[in-house]
Write a protein that holds these residues in place. Sequence first.
Motif, PDB file in Angstrom:
ATOM      1  N   MET A   1     -12.928   6.211  10.990  1.00 35.10           N
ATOM      2  CA  MET A   1     -11.610   6.242  10.405  1.00 35.10           C
ATOM      3  C   MET A   1     -10.935   7.545  10.866  1.00 35.10           C
ATOM      4  O   MET A   1     -11.504   8.619  10.807  1.00 35.10           O
ATOM      5  CB  MET A   1     -11.751   6.204   8.876  1.00 35.10           C
ATOM      6  CG  MET A   1     -10.455   6.218   8.197  1.00 35.10           C
ATOM      7  SD  MET A   1     -10.479   6.147   6.384  1.00 35.10           S
ATOM      8  CE  MET A   1     -11.873   5.232   5.919  1.00 35.10           C
ATOM      9  N   SER A   2      -9.694   7.434  11.278  1.00 29.79           N
ATOM     10  CA  SER A   2      -8.986   8.597  11.799  1.00 29.79           C
ATOM     11  C   SER A   2      -8.469   9.485  10.659  1.00 29.79           C
ATOM     12  O   SER A   2      -8.440   9.088   9.491  1.00 29.79           O
ATOM     13  CB  SER A   2      -7.824   8.156  12.685  1.00 29.79           C
ATOM     14  OG  SER A   2      -6.791   7.644  11.889  1.00 29.79           O
ATOM     15  N   PHE A   3      -8.051  10.674  11.028  1.00 30.84           N
ATOM     16  CA  PHE A   3      -7.562  11.631  10.058  1.00 30.84           C
ATOM     17  C   PHE A   3      -6.318  11.107   9.335  1.00 30.84           C
ATOM     18  O   PHE A   3      -6.181  11.258   8.119  1.00 30.84           O
ATOM     19  CB  PHE A   3      -7.248  12.954  10.784  1.00 30.84           C
ATOM     20  CG  PHE A   3      -6.643  13.990   9.887  1.00 30.84           C
ATOM     21  CD1 PHE A   3      -7.423  14.633   8.945  1.00 30.84           C
ATOM     22  CD2 PHE A   3      -5.298  14.289   9.969  1.00 30.84           C
ATOM     23  CE1 PHE A   3      -6.866  15.583   8.102  1.00 30.84           C
ATOM     24  CE2 PHE A   3      -4.730  15.231   9.138  1.00 30.84           C
ATOM     25  CZ  PHE A   3      -5.514  15.881   8.197  1.00 30.84           C
ATOM     26  N   ILE A   4      -5.437  10.476  10.074  1.00 33.94           N
ATOM     27  CA  ILE A   4      -4.198   9.945   9.479  1.00 33.94           C
ATOM     28  C   ILE A   4      -4.512   8.874   8.439  1.00 33.94           C
ATOM     29  O   ILE A   4      -3.909   8.837   7.370  1.00 33.94           O
ATOM     30  CB  ILE A   4      -3.267   9.381  10.583  1.00 33.94           C
ATOM     31  CG1 ILE A   4      -2.843  10.466  11.566  1.00 33.94           C
ATOM     32  CG2 ILE A   4      -2.037   8.714   9.981  1.00 33.94           C
ATOM     33  CD1 ILE A   4      -1.999  11.554  10.946  1.00 33.94           C
ATOM     34  N   GLN A   5      -5.455   8.012   8.729  1.00 33.61           N
ATOM     35  CA  GLN A   5      -5.828   6.965   7.769  1.00 33.61           C
ATOM     36  C   GLN A   5      -6.396   7.580   6.491  1.00 33.61           C
ATOM     37  O   GLN A   5      -6.108   7.117   5.384  1.00 33.61           O
ATOM     38  CB  GLN A   5      -6.841   6.010   8.389  1.00 33.61           C
ATOM     39  CG  GLN A   5      -6.232   5.083   9.432  1.00 33.61           C
ATOM     40  CD  GLN A   5      -7.290   4.206  10.088  1.00 33.61           C
ATOM     41  OE1 GLN A   5      -8.461   4.602  10.195  1.00 33.61           O
ATOM     42  NE2 GLN A   5      -6.869   3.033  10.533  1.00 33.61           N
ATOM     43  N   VAL A   7      -5.756  10.573   5.269  1.00 34.82           N
ATOM     44  CA  VAL A   7      -4.649  11.200   4.541  1.00 34.82           C
ATOM     45  C   VAL A   7      -3.823  10.139   3.823  1.00 34.82           C
ATOM     46  O   VAL A   7      -3.425  10.321   2.666  1.00 34.82           O
ATOM     47  CB  VAL A   7      -3.771  12.031   5.505  1.00 34.82           C
ATOM     48  CG1 VAL A   7      -2.483  12.472   4.831  1.00 34.82           C
ATOM     49  CG2 VAL A   7      -4.543  13.228   6.020  1.00 34.82           C
ATOM     50  N   MET A   8      -3.585   9.020   4.473  1.00 37.06           N
ATOM     51  CA  MET A   8      -2.795   7.959   3.843  1.00 37.06           C
ATOM     52  C   MET A   8      -3.526   7.382   2.635  1.00 37.06           C
ATOM     53  O   MET A   8      -2.899   7.100   1.600  1.00 37.06           O
ATOM     54  CB  MET A   8      -2.482   6.854   4.857  1.00 37.06           C
ATOM     55  CG  MET A   8      -1.538   7.300   5.981  1.00 37.06           C
ATOM     56  SD  MET A   8       0.035   7.931   5.385  1.00 37.06           S
ATOM     57  CE  MET A   8       0.777   6.441   4.815  1.00 37.06           C
ATOM     58  N   ARG A   9      -4.822   7.224   2.704  1.00 36.89           N
ATOM     59  CA  ARG A   9      -5.593   6.713   1.562  1.00 36.89           C
ATOM     60  C   ARG A   9      -5.557   7.707   0.406  1.00 36.89           C
ATOM     61  O   ARG A   9      -5.394   7.321  -0.747  1.00 36.89           O
ATOM     62  CB  ARG A   9      -7.034   6.438   1.969  1.00 36.89           C
ATOM     63  CG  ARG A   9      -7.186   5.145   2.708  1.00 36.89           C
ATOM     64  CD  ARG A   9      -8.645   4.857   2.972  1.00 36.89           C
ATOM     65  NE  ARG A   9      -8.742   3.647   3.752  1.00 36.89           N
ATOM     66  CZ  ARG A   9      -9.649   2.711   3.529  1.00 36.89           C
ATOM     67  NH1 ARG A   9     -10.542   2.875   2.597  1.00 36.89           N
ATOM     68  NH2 ARG A   9      -9.661   1.634   4.264  1.00 36.89           N
ATOM     69  N   VAL A  10      -5.720   8.983   0.720  1.00 39.44           N
ATOM     70  CA  VAL A  10      -5.688   9.999  -0.330  1.00 39.44           C
ATOM     71  C   VAL A  10      -4.308  10.023  -0.993  1.00 39.44           C
ATOM     72  O   VAL A  10      -4.202  10.079  -2.226  1.00 39.44           O
ATOM     73  CB  VAL A  10      -6.054  11.384   0.245  1.00 39.44           C
ATOM     74  CG1 VAL A  10      -5.738  12.495  -0.741  1.00 39.44           C
ATOM     75  CG2 VAL A  10      -7.516  11.429   0.636  1.00 39.44           C
ATOM     76  N   THR A  12      -2.180   7.620  -1.200  1.00 30.79           N
ATOM     77  CA  THR A  12      -2.016   6.401  -1.990  1.00 30.79           C
ATOM     78  C   THR A  12      -2.672   6.576  -3.353  1.00 30.79           C
ATOM     79  O   THR A  12      -2.085   6.240  -4.388  1.00 30.79           O
ATOM     80  CB  THR A  12      -2.634   5.193  -1.256  1.00 30.79           C
ATOM     81  OG1 THR A  12      -1.959   5.036  -0.011  1.00 30.79           O
ATOM     82  CG2 THR A  12      -2.506   3.926  -2.078  1.00 30.79           C
ATOM     83  N   HIS A  13      -3.881   7.129  -3.372  1.00 30.12           N
ATOM     84  CA  HIS A  13      -4.574   7.336  -4.639  1.00 30.12           C
ATOM     85  C   HIS A  13      -3.850   8.377  -5.503  1.00 30.12           C
ATOM     86  O   HIS A  13      -3.779   8.236  -6.729  1.00 30.12           O
ATOM     87  CB  HIS A  13      -6.025   7.747  -4.385  1.00 30.12           C
ATOM     88  CG  HIS A  13      -6.883   6.611  -3.943  1.00 30.12           C
ATOM     89  ND1 HIS A  13      -7.006   6.265  -2.614  1.00 30.12           N
ATOM     90  CD2 HIS A  13      -7.636   5.726  -4.640  1.00 30.12           C
ATOM     91  CE1 HIS A  13      -7.809   5.221  -2.519  1.00 30.12           C
ATOM     92  NE2 HIS A  13      -8.213   4.873  -3.745  1.00 30.12           N
ATOM     93  N   VAL A  14      -3.321   9.408  -4.879  1.00 26.82           N
ATOM     94  CA  VAL A  14      -2.572  10.423  -5.630  1.00 26.82           C
ATOM     95  C   VAL A  14      -1.316   9.799  -6.238  1.00 26.82           C
ATOM     96  O   VAL A  14      -1.000  10.048  -7.406  1.00 26.82           O
ATOM     97  CB  VAL A  14      -2.212  11.616  -4.706  1.00 26.82           C
ATOM     98  CG1 VAL A  14      -1.185  12.522  -5.369  1.00 26.82           C
ATOM     99  CG2 VAL A  14      -3.459  12.396  -4.341  1.00 26.82           C
ATOM    100  N   ASN A  15      -0.611   8.969  -5.482  1.00 20.39           N
ATOM    101  CA  ASN A  15       0.589   8.313  -6.006  1.00 20.39           C
ATOM    102  C   ASN A  15       0.267   7.369  -7.147  1.00 20.39           C
ATOM    103  O   ASN A  15       0.992   7.314  -8.141  1.00 20.39           O
ATOM    104  CB  ASN A  15       1.323   7.567  -4.896  1.00 20.39           C
ATOM    105  CG  ASN A  15       2.175   8.488  -4.054  1.00 20.39           C
ATOM    106  OD1 ASN A  15       2.614   9.522  -4.528  1.00 20.39           O
ATOM    107  ND2 ASN A  15       2.394   8.114  -2.814  1.00 20.39           N
ATOM    108  N   ILE A  16      -0.807   6.624  -7.017  1.00 19.74           N
ATOM    109  CA  ILE A  16      -1.211   5.707  -8.089  1.00 19.74           C
ATOM    110  C   ILE A  16      -1.567   6.511  -9.335  1.00 19.74           C
ATOM    111  O   ILE A  16      -1.164   6.175 -10.454  1.00 19.74           O
ATOM    112  CB  ILE A  16      -2.379   4.816  -7.631  1.00 19.74           C
ATOM    113  CG1 ILE A  16      -1.887   3.822  -6.584  1.00 19.74           C
ATOM    114  CG2 ILE A  16      -2.991   4.076  -8.819  1.00 19.74           C
ATOM    115  CD1 ILE A  16      -2.996   3.047  -5.896  1.00 19.74           C
ATOM    116  N   GLY A  17      -2.317   7.585  -9.169  1.00 20.41           N
ATOM    117  CA  GLY A  17      -2.686   8.424 -10.310  1.00 20.41           C
ATOM    118  C   GLY A  17      -1.464   9.054 -10.966  1.00 20.41           C
ATOM    119  O   GLY A  17      -1.376   9.124 -12.196  1.00 20.41           O
ATOM    120  N   ALA A  18      -0.520   9.523 -10.164  1.00 23.58           N
ATOM    121  CA  ALA A  18       0.697  10.125 -10.714  1.00 23.58           C
ATOM    122  C   ALA A  18       1.509   9.089 -11.473  1.00 23.58           C
ATOM    123  O   ALA A  18       2.064   9.381 -12.546  1.00 23.58           O
ATOM    124  CB  ALA A  18       1.524  10.737  -9.589  1.00 23.58           C
TER     125      ALA A  18
END
Length: 90
Positions: A1-5, A7-10, A12-18
Amino acid sequence: MSFIQRVMRVMTHVNIGATLGLVAWLAWASLEVVSGARPIPRHPPVDRSPAGSRPVSLPCCFVPGTPTGPTLLEAHEAQVRHIAAAQVRP
């Protein structure tokens, strides 16, 4: 998995948590106000009229005029009279 992927997953989880945190906070704050645990302060009305003045009943749609010209309603009435007096062209 690349660095960009990753970061995008993290993100997404931060947005869902917020979002979940915001919804929980709004629900908690609303329940406090609705239940009466945190009442909204009510201030008594303040009389801001000048000393010695008394209430005056004004007609509906009162528009004060200027010392140099007519009121808005008088100007409007003059336009209406002008249009009513106009003749219809065939």
